[in-house]
Design an enzyme around this catalytic site. Structure first.
Site, mmCIF file in Angstrom:
data_model
loop_
_atom_site.group_PDB
_atom_site.id
_atom_site.type_symbol
_atom_site.label_atom_id
_atom_site.label_comp_id
_atom_site.label_asym_id
_atom_site.label_seq_id
_atom_site.Cartn_x
_atom_site.Cartn_y
_atom_site.Cartn_z
ATOM 1 N N SER A 1 0.960 -1.073 -0.135
ATOM 2 C CA SER A 1 0.069 -0.001 0.122
ATOM 3 C C SER A 1 0.834 1.290 -0.175
ATOM 4 O O SER A 1 1.809 1.428 1.001
ATOM 5 C CB SER A 1 -0.934 -0.029 1.209
ATOM 6 N N ALA A 2 0.699 2.081 -1.020
ATOM 7 C CA ALA A 2 1.558 3.242 -1.234
ATOM 8 C C ALA A 2 1.713 4.142 -0.133
ATOM 9 O O ALA A 2 2.536 4.875 0.084
ATOM 10 C CB ALA A 2 1.202 3.879 -2.388
ATOM 11 N N HIS A 3 0.659 4.386 0.607
ATOM 12 C CA HIS A 3 0.403 5.408 1.809
ATOM 13 C C HIS A 3 1.197 5.065 2.669
ATOM 14 O O HIS A 3 1.613 6.027 3.660
ATOM 15 C CB HIS A 3 -0.833 5.952 2.050
ATOM 16 N N THR B 1 -10.211 1.533 -15.226
ATOM 17 C CA THR B 1 -9.223 2.326 -15.782
ATOM 18 C C THR B 1 -8.016 2.608 -14.722
ATOM 19 O O THR B 1 -8.370 2.988 -13.557
ATOM 20 C CB THR B 1 -9.655 3.821 -16.107
ATOM 21 N N CYS C 1 -8.108 2.339 13.040
ATOM 22 C CA CYS C 1 -9.276 1.801 12.935
ATOM 23 C C CYS C 1 -9.858 1.920 14.280
ATOM 24 O O CYS C 1 -11.368 1.982 14.310
ATOM 25 C CB CYS C 1 -9.718 0.893 11.863
HETATM 26 N N1 PLP Z 1 -2.461 -4.603 6.260
HETATM 27 C C1 PLP Z 1 -1.920 -3.814 6.942
HETATM 28 C C2 PLP Z 1 -0.949 -4.673 7.838
HETATM 29 C C3 PLP Z 1 -2.054 -2.627 7.288
HETATM 30 O O1 PLP Z 1 -1.373 -1.937 8.366
HETATM 31 C C4 PLP Z 1 -3.092 -1.659 6.592
HETATM 32 C C5 PLP Z 1 -3.299 -0.452 6.809
HETATM 33 O O2 PLP Z 1 -3.411 -0.076 8.058
HETATM 34 C C6 PLP Z 1 -3.556 -2.437 5.571
HETATM 35 C C7 PLP Z 1 -3.589 -3.782 5.446
HETATM 36 C C8 PLP Z 1 -4.610 -2.078 4.681
HETATM 37 O O3 PLP Z 1 -3.948 -1.090 3.725
HETATM 38 P P1 PLP Z 1 -4.685 -0.113 2.846
HETATM 39 O O4 PLP Z 1 -5.017 1.231 3.814
HETATM 40 O O5 PLP Z 1 -4.088 0.173 1.887
HETATM 41 O O6 PLP Z 1 -6.212 -0.646 2.492
#
Ligand code: PLP
Length: 374
Positions: A199-201, A237, A326
């Site tokens: 995940s890029a962020h 896309t 979360c």
């Molecule tokens: N898996 C792990 C271990 C993570 O820490 C996170 C993000 O908190 C994710 C998956 C979810 O990634 P995304 O925010 O790109 O959906």
């Protein structure tokens, strides 16, 4: 008031070079990569160069990189298709996985009645490999899904070792590498793994883009149907500016890896030293040699401080986290800490402090001062 961001396991600031690359693509390269005219061909070339650049850093082939909207999507796709199309009947995982894996598996269990086995987690948050080997002795079509770096406590799985074990037992291996990819070397020729996700962020790229590594000839099928993008495996896309930004971010992460890792490790050691001085009774949740960019600590404060601690730090401009993002703001204990701590310790405040190369020792001093005032 100086604001202090120590929540880099939740998300990271985008590197200026990445923003520059993304705005350039948005401004100049707006063609649809599926179009055959010059605008489309230009976009397609950026798309494929991004894929190649990512693959090069991971020592995979470009065809094995499939772009997705995030890590969650990549995890969902791989796990669902493994059950639906590869006919996996049993999944071995752990109770300390991210919800993007745990909740997906629960849904699959309800829909497909697959067997789910949870490998034992040691009191320090590490996966019990002996237990994994024992679980593998059953003869059912199996997939092992174990994360590389835990997003709450930073414990690290030996991917190569688990990959070899999975190969020996002839089972599929998926790892959620969202927290580690871009922050440590991953050599996909050396690690026998079938699937991983990014995940890029999490590595100073944009939100809303990620990718799956899917080993050649895996047999995975799409969950979205539509266009022929991503070889028909992920219709829709392509978000070209996001993908180009992600490739740029990964490139910078790996180019600067050694310097930034050394710098961040020093910050973490400095925090541990300061905690030892100011709060000698603190405990580390996880292992002392956990991943270098985060530390989860149990603070020697009374239970009544638990609910307010994040709010109190926030009022002082300091961003840290209680378990995963979360769950912040809720009193529900973290499902990861619940696997490791006694009921008594679970009620006390634990904090996840996670760093990036943008942090300084001053940030840590401010955190310590704020904690002293609680
Ligand atoms: N898996 C792990 C271990 C993570 O820490 C996170 C993000 O908190 C994710 C998956 C979810 O990634 P995304 O925010 O790109 O959906």
């Amino acid at each position: 008031m100086k604001k202090v961001y120590l929540d880099n396991a939740s998300t990271t600031a985008i590197r200026p070079e990445v923003i520059q690359e993304m705005t350039k693509v948005m401004r100049e390269d707006f063609g649809n990569p599926s179009s055959t005219h010059s605008f489309g061909r230009n976009a397609k070339s950026i798309l494929e160069l991004s894929r190649k650049s990512i693959a090069k850093h991971l020592n995979s082939t470009a065809q094995e990189i499939i772009f997705t909207s995030c890590g969650t999507e990549a995890n969902n796709w791989i796990l669902r298709s493994a059950v639906k199309d590869l006919k996996v009947k049993r999944i071995i995982t752990s109770k300390i996985e991210h919800h993007a894996v745990l909740y997906t598996l629960m849904a699959l269990q309800r829909e497909f009645e697959i067997q789910i086995d949870y490998v034992a987690v040691k009191p320090n948050g590490e996966i019990d490999i002996t237990d994994l080997v024992e679980l593998l002795s059953q003869e059912t079509k199996t997939l092992v899904s174990l994360m590389h770096v835990n997003n709450e406590i930073g414990t690290v799985l030996d991917l190569e070792r688990v990959g070899r074990i999975c190969k020996q037992y002839n089972v599929l291996f998926h790892s959620d590498t969202v927290q580690s990819l871009g922050k440590t070397e991953i050599d996909l020729q050396a690690i026998p793994i079938d699937f991983l996700v990014a995940s890029a962020h999490k590595f100073h790229g944009p939100k809303g883009v990620g990718f799956a590594f899917v080993r050649k000839n895996s047999g995975l099928q799409p969950i979205f149907y539509g266009g022929e993008q991503e070889k028909g495996l992920r219709a829709g896309t392509e978000a070209l500016h996001q993908i180009a930004g992600m490739a740029k971010a990964l490139d910078h992460s790996y180019t600067n890896l050694e310097t930034e890792r050394t710098y961040i490790s020093e910050l973490k050691n400095y925090l541990i030293t300061q905690l030892e001085i100011e709060f000698p009774a603190f405990a580390i949740n996880g292992t002392i040699d956990g991943f270098y960019n985060m530390l989860n600590v149990l603070l020697p404060f009374s239970e009544d401080k638990t609910a307010m601690i994040l709010f109190h730090l926030d009022m002082k401009g300091i961003a840290v986290s209680r378990g995963s993002a979360c769950q912040s703001g809720t009193i529900k204990p973290s499902h990861v800490l619940a696997e490791m701590l006694s009921n008594e310790d679970l009620k006390k405040p634990s904090l996840r402090i996670s760093f990036s190369h943008y942090n300084t020792k001053e940030d840590i001093d401010l955190l310590i001062e704020a904690l002293k005032s609680i």
